[in-house]
Design a protein around this motif. Structure first.
Motif, short mmCIF file in Angstrom:
data_model
loop_
_atom_site.label_atom_id
_atom_site.label_comp_id
_atom_site.label_asym_id
_atom_site.label_seq_id
_atom_site.Cartn_x
_atom_site.Cartn_y
_atom_site.Cartn_z
N ASP A 47 0.58 -1.47 0.24
CA ASP A 47 -0.02 0.09 -0.02
C ASP A 47 0.67 1.68 0.19
O ASP A 47 1.84 1.47 0.74
CB ASP A 47 -1.07 0.51 1.55
N PRO A 48 0.74 2.13 -0.66
CA PRO A 48 1.31 3.63 -0.95
C PRO A 48 2.08 3.97 0.43
O PRO A 48 2.68 4.41 0.38
CB PRO A 48 0.39 4.80 -1.64
N LEU A 49 0.91 4.34 1.62
CA LEU A 49 2.22 4.76 2.43
C LEU A 49 1.85 3.92 3.73
O LEU A 49 2.64 4.60 5.19
CB LEU A 49 0.71 6.12 3.22
N ARG A 50 2.10 2.68 3.88
CA ARG A 50 2.62 1.71 4.64
C ARG A 50 4.09 1.69 4.27
O ARG A 50 4.74 1.61 3.52
CB ARG A 50 1.94 0.78 3.97
N ASP A 51 5.22 1.62 5.60
CA ASP A 51 6.64 1.54 6.17
C ASP A 51 7.00 0.06 5.76
O ASP A 51 5.46 -0.77 5.76
CB ASP A 51 7.21 2.37 7.14
N PHE A 52 8.07 0.64 4.44
CA PHE A 52 8.53 -1.65 4.93
C PHE A 52 9.08 -1.66 5.31
O PHE A 52 10.84 -1.64 4.19
CB PHE A 52 7.93 -1.93 3.16
N PRO A 53 10.38 -1.97 6.15
CA PRO A 53 10.74 -2.38 6.65
C PRO A 53 11.88 -3.47 6.41
O PRO A 53 11.12 -4.02 5.91
CB PRO A 53 10.66 -2.56 8.41
N PRO A 54 13.24 -3.59 6.72
CA PRO A 54 13.88 -4.75 6.12
C PRO A 54 13.05 -5.40 6.36
O PRO A 54 13.28 -6.37 5.43
CB PRO A 54 15.75 -3.83 6.37
N GLN A 55 12.63 -6.34 7.26
CA GLN A 55 12.97 -6.91 8.16
C GLN A 55 11.34 -7.59 7.38
O GLN A 55 10.88 -8.96 7.01
CB GLN A 55 12.05 -7.43 9.54
N ASP A 56 10.57 -6.67 6.91
CA ASP A 56 9.01 -6.95 5.58
C ASP A 56 10.00 -8.06 4.68
O ASP A 56 9.68 -9.00 3.75
CB ASP A 56 8.84 -5.83 5.86
N PHE A 57 10.69 -6.91 3.77
CA PHE A 57 11.73 -7.26 3.00
C PHE A 57 11.76 -8.99 2.96
O PHE A 57 11.88 -9.86 1.92
CB PHE A 57 12.63 -6.01 2.69
N VAL A 58 12.67 -8.81 3.91
CA VAL A 58 13.59 -10.97 4.02
C VAL A 58 12.04 -11.57 4.53
O VAL A 58 11.96 -12.62 3.40
CB VAL A 58 14.03 -10.94 5.51
#
Length: 275
Positions: free
Chosen positions: A84-95
């Motif tokens: 979603d456009p305004l949701r933060d996506f930190p490195p742990q989410d990428f993993v």
């Protein structure tokens, strides 16, 4: 080596040693890493996992310079335009999202190619997954004095393609939001134009300067990241291609050396394998 030959070579090596190989294509913005990742995927039967922390978000395709359907050449891209456009996506989410994709691709005989300039994502992936996969990095690099005019021209091209209208629609919908894709270069700068705080030319100049600064920071972080890979990375100098912008310069200075790097990585590992 032909494309078919590269694919056969990779599959044979993968089956011989049951290896779990992941190639990481990294570089500062504007260096050609997306193009390289796609062409390597074509030659080694791979798929691309996006590693750009802004491009994971939905929308703003022009400002974030996402790969178009035509540019993708039919190569599947993962973790692109799904948050979603305004949701933060930190490195742990990428993993969390990226690791199952890597596992699935390898299980299906595909070469995962992680491509992007977000070193925090790559570092997080290496920290939690290095014990399970063999990572090798290709750093596509361009001399900054050569890169800066290219980045400036890209801002001009984005505006000509409709970047102002794209950001205006975002601003009308989300106002002064600062999270998620709102952090992309172009959003805060053009917001000043919409508020009549600056002219369009002034905003574009600021976008160019901020893009130059971003590329410099990325280059510094990638230098450090290559050390984290324990020497398992090679730098490909794309300055000649960036200067000439010709298909031959791309092939000779970027593509062919990168194909050789991947093949060398595979063959070196075979020689180091069990007898």
């Amino acid at each position: 080596m032909s494309s078919l030959g590269s694919i056969k070579s990779f599959h044979a090596l993968q089956q011989q040693w049951k290896r779990k190989v992941v190639v990481v294509v990294m570089g500062a913005t504007g260096t050609g890493k997306s193009k390289l990742a796609i062409e390597l995927a074509q030659r080694f039967d791979g798929e691309v996992i996006n590693c750009d922390k802004i491009q994971v978000h939905k929308g703003m395709d022009i400002v974030t310079n996402k790969v178009s359907e035509d540019e993708s050449m039919g190569i599947p891209h993962h973790l692109l335009s799904f948050v979603d456009p305004l949701r933060d996506f930190p490195p742990q989410d990428f993993v969390m999202h990226g690791t199952p994709i890597i596992h699935r691709l390898i299980t299906n005989g595909k070469l995962p190619i992680v491509a992007g300039g977000s070193t925090s994502f790559i570092q997080a992936l290496l920290k939690e997954s290095k014990a399970n996969y063999e990572f090798y990095g290709i750093w596509i690099d361009v001399s900054l004095p050569v890169l800066y005019p290219i980045l400036s021209a890209r801002v001009d091209e984005m505006v000509s393609r409709g970047a102002v209208e794209e950001v205006r629609e975002f601003y009308d919908t989300y106002g002064d939001a600062t999270s998620g894709v709102a952090q992309a270069i172009g959003v805060p700068e053009l917001r000043k134009y919409f508020k009549s705080e600056a002219t369009l030319r002034e905003c574009m100049d600021e976008m160019k300067i901020n893009t130059w600064m971003l590329s410099g920071r990325q280059r510094q972080k990638i230098t450090a990241l290559s050390e984290d890979l324990g020497g398992l990375t090679e730098r490909v100098d794309a300055t000649r291609f960036a200067t000439e912008r010709s298909p031959n310069a791309w092939k000779v200075s970027v593509l062919d050396p990168s194909i050789e790097i991947v093949n060398k990585f595979l063959m070196n590992e075979v020689r180091q394998g069990p007898a």
